[in-house]
Design a protein around this motif. Structure first.
Motif, mmCIF file in Angstrom:
data_model
loop_
_atom_site.group_PDB
_atom_site.id
_atom_site.type_symbol
_atom_site.label_atom_id
_atom_site.label_comp_id
_atom_site.label_asym_id
_atom_site.label_seq_id
_atom_site.Cartn_x
_atom_site.Cartn_y
_atom_site.Cartn_z
ATOM 1 N N PRO A 263 0.822 -1.211 0.000
ATOM 2 C CA PRO A 263 0.000 0.000 0.000
ATOM 3 C C PRO A 263 0.857 1.263 0.000
ATOM 4 C CG PRO A 263 0.069 -0.926 2.196
ATOM 5 C CD PRO A 263 0.892 -1.830 1.341
ATOM 6 N N ARG A 264 1.733 1.363 -0.980
ATOM 7 C CA ARG A 264 2.640 2.506 -1.066
ATOM 8 C C ARG A 264 2.627 3.038 -2.475
ATOM 9 N NH1 ARG A 264 7.414 -0.643 0.719
ATOM 10 N NH2 ARG A 264 7.990 -0.062 -1.404
ATOM 11 N N VAL A 268 2.391 0.793 -5.919
ATOM 12 C CA VAL A 268 1.067 0.878 -6.541
ATOM 13 C C VAL A 268 1.216 1.354 -7.986
ATOM 14 C CG1 VAL A 268 -1.085 2.212 -6.560
ATOM 15 C CG2 VAL A 268 -0.306 1.133 -4.445
ATOM 16 N N VAL A 290 -3.388 -6.452 -1.703
ATOM 17 C CA VAL A 290 -2.635 -5.361 -1.101
ATOM 18 C C VAL A 290 -2.002 -5.972 0.143
ATOM 19 C CG1 VAL A 290 -2.677 -3.016 -0.210
ATOM 20 C CG2 VAL A 290 -4.334 -3.704 -1.957
ATOM 21 N N VAL A 293 -0.492 -4.519 4.924
ATOM 22 C CA VAL A 293 -1.267 -3.346 5.309
ATOM 23 C C VAL A 293 -1.145 -3.167 6.822
ATOM 24 C CG1 VAL A 293 -3.642 -2.486 5.447
ATOM 25 C CG2 VAL A 293 -2.857 -3.647 3.384
ATOM 26 N N GLU A 329 -2.325 4.771 3.478
ATOM 27 C CA GLU A 329 -2.301 3.529 2.709
ATOM 28 C C GLU A 329 -3.532 3.399 1.824
ATOM 29 O OE1 GLU A 329 0.465 0.589 5.455
ATOM 30 O OE2 GLU A 329 -1.709 0.269 5.427
ATOM 31 N N GLU A 330 -4.679 3.740 2.377
ATOM 32 C CA GLU A 330 -5.899 3.658 1.576
ATOM 33 C C GLU A 330 -5.837 4.632 0.411
ATOM 34 O OE1 GLU A 330 -8.585 1.563 1.267
ATOM 35 O OE2 GLU A 330 -7.159 0.452 2.482
ATOM 36 N N CYS A 333 -3.693 3.189 -2.457
ATOM 37 C CA CYS A 333 -4.191 2.146 -3.370
ATOM 38 C C CYS A 333 -5.619 2.352 -3.849
ATOM 39 C CB CYS A 333 -3.985 0.756 -2.764
ATOM 40 S SG CYS A 333 -4.744 0.524 -1.167
ATOM 41 N N ARG A 347 -6.902 -7.402 1.334
ATOM 42 C CA ARG A 347 -5.798 -6.739 2.039
ATOM 43 C C ARG A 347 -5.230 -7.708 3.072
ATOM 44 N NH1 ARG A 347 -9.680 -3.297 0.573
ATOM 45 N NH2 ARG A 347 -9.154 -1.208 -0.149
#
Ligand SMILES: Nc1ncnc2c1ncn2[C@@H]1O[C@H](COP(=O)(O)OP(=O)(O)O)[C@@H](O)[C@H]1O
Ligand SMILES: [Mg+2]
Length: 399
Positions: A263-264, A268, A290, A293, A329-330, A333, A347
């Motif tokens: 999640p970076r 991504v 993902v 997380v 993070e959200e 992605c 996730r």
């Protein structure tokens, strides 16, 4: 810390997504895991194969990982170019192999050579020895070759492929084409002509060029090149037919592509690039993982401000740090998830263990597929799944 740990929960994967992932492990004949290096491709590939074995299927996972991560994840000492069985508590079968691209290329030469002498001639050729390791896309192509071989064998219900940890990983999509184009190249065709007749026929300019090449590269190298190309004579057709079949195989409904990302922003972006490349080849992503997380904390405490310096104040700061990471993070992605819709997204939390055995893989599988054991565990202890002890919030950026 205990309070936070008890409250820890990862982003709940919708049961629909878990079911769709489980369906991939249950129904597909080929699962290709792609993504940039270090995101957890090898781990996810092994988990997929293990899940298939748990579902009673005969599974084989192929890795190209030079770091022996798959062997490590499966808790075995070594893997070779030949599939070896991994013992475990599953009704199906789990086999694993580590691709040796040179060895696979050699096998291929044996397969397509008209005579054992032709094969030996190629294998002994100095240019081949260098080329088979260095030709761009060879590794990617050989991964597909191995995949094809395993599928053709009919020994397995599903073959899971862990792609190389490079941006070239998807070169396999065009690598077969590239090899046949290479073999069909005009220069190659020219070199294939019997040397003497050819040299008589070609222009003075060409002869000069050959002489210059010999001077610069060394007469031996040029001779090696000529014998190399001549040695391949008549083999292009076999390669071409195989390349076409491989391409068909990848496009079939029974083949799934699973994209793995962290999640970076940077990974991504790479994942997006992979997805677009698949798209250009008329293929699509069937699932997004993902991985790693940060844990989420379901509770938002409404507490009176904690006294400065108190343990509670520390916890609050910690919690806010986590929430900031969750949000980041959200955000990282979110677009990718929308872009890949309706592909299911799962996730997987950052575990506080390194995945190096069947138990660790089982934990990952629980997050990917909602495996029965994980579900049972979740019923027993409401806080699971999640890391058993959340690490402290890193001072700066999580990624
Ligand atoms: N969800 C996770 N939580 C904690 N560690 C993980 C997780 N997924 C993978 N790892 C670890 O991260 C490292 C890299 O994973 P790996 O599967 O080898 O990545 P890749 O194949 O993409 O390079 C390994 O040491 C693995 O055990
Ligand atoms: Mg790997």
């Amino acid at each position: 810390m205990t309070t936070l740990r008890d409250a820890a929960a990862t982003v709940p994967a919708t049961s629909v997504a878990l079911e769709r992932f489980a369906a991939l492990a249950r129904d597909k004949a080929i699962v290709v895991c792609c993504g940039s290096g270090g995101v957890g491709k090898t781990t996810v590939s092994a988990a997929f194969a293990m899940e298939a074995a748990r579902l009673g299927r005969r599974a084989c996972v192929v890795t190209i990982d030079p770091a022996r991560r798959l062997a490590n994840a499966l808790g075995v000492a070594e893997l070779t170019n030949v599939a070896s069985p991994i013992e475990g508590p599953w009704p199906g079968e789990l086999h694993a192999l580590m691709l040796d691209s040179k060895g696979t290329f050699d096998d291929l030469v044996h397969k397509y050579a008209a005579t054992p002498e032709q094969a030996e001639g190629i294998l002994a050729n100095r240019l081949y020895k260098n080329l088979s390791g260095a030709l761009s896309g060879t590794q990617e192509y050989m991964a597909m070759e191995k995949l094809y071989e395993l599928v053709e064998e009919g020994r397995y219900d599903v073959v899971v492929v862990d792609t190389p940890p490079t941006r070239n990983a998807l070169d396999f999509l065009e690598a077969p084409g590239r090899l046949t184009r290479f073999l069909g190249h005009r220069l190659f065709q020219l070199l294939l002509m019997p040397t003497r007749a050819y040299l008589r026929a070609v222009s003075v300019a060409m002869q000069t060029l050959m002489r210059t090449l010999s001077r610069v590269a060394g007469a031996e190298i040029v001779q090696d090149a000529i014998t190399f190309f001549q040695a391949f004579e008549g083999m292009e057709e076999g390669f071409r037919v195989r390349a076409d079949r491989m391409r068909d195989l990848l496009g079939q409904d029974s083949t799934a592509f699973v994209l793995v990302t962290a999640p970076r922003d940077d990974t991504v972006e790479e994942a997006r690039w992979f997805a677009d490349r698949l798209g250009e080849s008329g293929l699509s992503v069937d699932g997004l993982v993902v991985n790693r997380v940060y844990p989420r904390f379901a509770v938002t405490p409404h507490l009176a401000p904690a006294p400065a310096g108190s343990a509670l104040a520390v916890l609050e700061t910690n919690l806010r740090g986590y929430q900031a990471i969750n949000a980041r993070e959200e955000a990282a992605c979110g677009d990718l998830v929308l872009h890949l819709a309706p592909a299911p997204v799962v996730r997987v939390p950052l575990l506080d263990i390194d995945v190096h055995d069947v138990d660790g893989l089982g934990t990952i599988a629980g997050h990917l597929f909602g495996a029965p054991t994980a579900r049972a565990a979740a019923r027993r202890e409401p806080a699971a799944p999640g890391p058993s002890a959340p690490p402290s919030v890193p001072p700066s950026d999580a990624g």
